[in-house]
Structure formats: C-alpha cells, structure tokens
Scaffold this motif. Structure first.
Motif, PDB file in Angstrom:
ATOM      1  N   UNK A   1       0.858  -1.176   0.000  1.00 21.62           N
ATOM      2  CA  UNK A   1       0.000   0.000   0.000  1.00 21.62           C
ATOM      3  C   UNK A   1       0.902   1.236   0.000  1.00 21.62           C
ATOM      4  N   UNK A   2       0.456   2.300  -0.632  1.00 23.03           N
ATOM      5  CA  UNK A   2       1.282   3.495  -0.772  1.00 23.03           C
ATOM      6  C   UNK A   2       1.161   4.467   0.390  1.00 23.03           C
ATOM      7  N   UNK A   3      -0.051   4.950   0.665  1.00 19.28           N
ATOM      8  CA  UNK A   3      -0.224   6.036   1.634  1.00 19.28           C
ATOM      9  C   UNK A   3      -0.042   5.559   3.064  1.00 19.28           C
ATOM     10  N   UNK A   4       0.392   6.479   3.934  1.00 18.51           N
ATOM     11  CA  UNK A   4       0.491   6.159   5.352  1.00 18.51           C
ATOM     12  C   UNK A   4      -0.885   5.943   5.966  1.00 18.51           C
ATOM     13  N   UNK A   5      -1.881   6.657   5.457  1.00 21.76           N
ATOM     14  CA  UNK A   5      -3.238   6.559   5.992  1.00 21.76           C
ATOM     15  C   UNK A   5      -4.142   5.828   4.998  1.00 21.76           C
ATOM     16  N   UNK A   6      -5.011   5.015   5.520  1.00 21.58           N
ATOM     17  CA  UNK A   6      -5.899   4.219   4.675  1.00 21.58           C
ATOM     18  C   UNK A   6      -6.887   5.069   3.895  1.00 21.58           C
ATOM     19  N   UNK A   7      -7.236   6.230   4.439  1.00 22.26           N
ATOM     20  CA  UNK A   7      -8.191   7.103   3.742  1.00 22.26           C
ATOM     21  C   UNK A   7      -7.495   8.100   2.827  1.00 22.26           C
TER      22      UNK A   7
END
Length: 279
Positions: free
Chosen positions: A51-57
C-alpha cells in the motif's frame, strides 16, 4: 531511440486499483511489462503489506478519491482489518507482500519500494551526515529484515528502492545480494550521493530531472521550473548505474525520455510506447 524497460507504477495505477493483486495480474498479461513497482510498509503486527499512503483514507493524487474504505495509519491497523478493506471502491483488498509475490509470475520483475518502517520520521530524500546513518539504519532494519525474508522465495528479478537512506543502509547490511535504487525527490546531488554510498545498481529520478528533454524545467516532484543543474543521466552512466524515471503519464513524456536514453520508465498507463517514435 532506445526501448526502455516499462515498469508498471503500482501495477499501472492509471487503469487499475493500485498496489493490488488484480492490478498486478492485469499488468503482467501485457507483453511490454518488464517489472511491477509496488510500495510496502508494515501492518500493526509488522507484516509487510502492499500500500502506498500512510493513511488508509489517503487521497493523494487520486482526484479526491479515498484510497480505501477504512481509515487510520496503516502501521497501527491489524492485519485482518487491512485484509477486509476495499481499494478505491473495488473488490480488491490490501494484500500482504507475500500474497502479492505469490500471485506474480516470476517472468516479471518486482520493484519493491520501501515506503516506511512504521513512522512518520523518515528523513525523506536526504543524504545523511555520517553521524546519523547508523541510527537511521537501525530504525529501518527490523522492517527491512521482514521484507527480505518475505522475498526470499521469489525467484524473479527483485529491485529494492527507497527515498530514505536508512532503508538502503539496512538493505545492504541485511542482504546485499538484492539490487538497490536510490529514489530522488528534489535534490539530484543528494540522490547521487546516496546511490554512490550504497553502490546502488540504479537511481530513480523524477521525469523532469533529465537534462535536455522537453520535461526538464517543468514543475514536478519538488523541482521548480529551472533546467536541472546536474546531468543525472551522464553521471549515472559514468558510475555504471541504470536510470529509471518516474512517473510517466502520457506518450509524449515516454517518447522524450526514451529518446534521451533512460533505461526504464515507471508508468501509470500501459501502451505509452506505441506512439513514441518521432514522425
């Protein structure tokens, strides 16, 4: 004109839900795909997930679309909860790195970008002073060790990349057999220094950092409108490193970078080389 290797950015994120098994399988069905590029970071238990972003949203560069239907920091989220999330409104879920590699045919390489070991204190895109390198290596080492362990059974080509010097330092200490690439943000000299320090096989500059191209002098990835002060392609060639450029989104960008002689093009879309020849 050279024919650079096509590296599918997050599994051709322009046409498929990024960093998912479905995107990877679709990308590997295309003859042009030499390698997949994916991002890894730990779940709460330390298991490497793709997954790329630190946050899931996270919305990032997705025109306001949330990355998943969940929220919170990835590294604070239990693995089972991550497996239940849906990516960009599809049925695709966040895979573990092990699940991802198991699904990918070994005829296609994988560029594993070491995104974060589970912290926001990353020292992003810096060439670190000597006094700080061991500390940053130790921050990354437990996660990089888990990633290397996960990759051990994959017999295809593997290339590890990171914007963080600590990640590359940890990789070289834990398993030096793997190829490494220094990712560049807004400082070409820093990227070249890090690539030399860890004897990286490649360097990954942004698309507007290749001197003499139409893209040079355009604003992107921390670089302003000035022509690059460093000829990264010339320097890398002299040092025996491949140059893989990110992230290409249309056929004109592909054409210009291919004409410049880059080794690889990290692309959001397939088929960009179809109309790349000068008329």
């Amino acid at each position: 004109m050279t024919s650079p290797a096509v590296i599918a950015h997050r599994g051709f994120a322009g046409v498929a839900p990024e960093n998912t098994v479905g995107a990877a399988l679709a990308a590997t069905e295309r003859e042009e795909t030499a390698m997949l590029e994916v991002d890894v970071q730990p779940a709460a238990c330390g298991t490497p997930v793709v997954i790329h972003d630190e946050r899931l949203e996270g919305t990032g560069d997705r025109d306001g679309h949330a990355l998943t239907d969940a929220s919170g920091l990835v590294w604070e989220t239990p693995l089972e909860e991550l497996r239940r999330t849906r990516v960009l409104g599809t049925d695709e879920t966040v895979p573990t790195l092990a699940e991802f590699l198991e699904a990918v045919p070994e005829t296609v390489g994988v560029n594993v970008e070491l995104k974060t070991p589970g912290t926001t204190d990353l020292r992003f895109a810096e060439s670190l002073p000597a006094a700080e390198r061991d500390e940053r290596r130790d921050v990354w080492a437990p996660f990089v060790d888990r990633v290397c362990e996960t990759c051990a059974d994959f017999d295809g080509e593997l290339l590890f990349s990171s914007f963080c010097e600590g990640a590359l330092a940890a990789l070289r200490e834990i398993d030096s057999r793997y190829a490494a690439a220094a990712l560049v943000w807004d400082d070409l000299e820093a990227g070249l220094e890090v690539a030399e320090r860890y004897d990286c096989e490649a360097i990954h500059p942004p698309r507007n950092a290749i001197a003499g191209t139409a893209l040079a002098g355009t604003e992107y990835a921390g670089f302003g409108s000035a022509e690059p002060a460093v000829d990264v392609l010339e320097r890398a060639r002299a040092e025996g490193r491949a140059v893989n450029v990110w992230t290409v989104t249309d056929w004109r960008q592909y054409r210009d970078l291919a004409a410049a002689g880059v080794d690889g093009i990290i692309a959001d879309y397939p088929g960009l080389g179809s109309f790349s020849s000068e008329s």
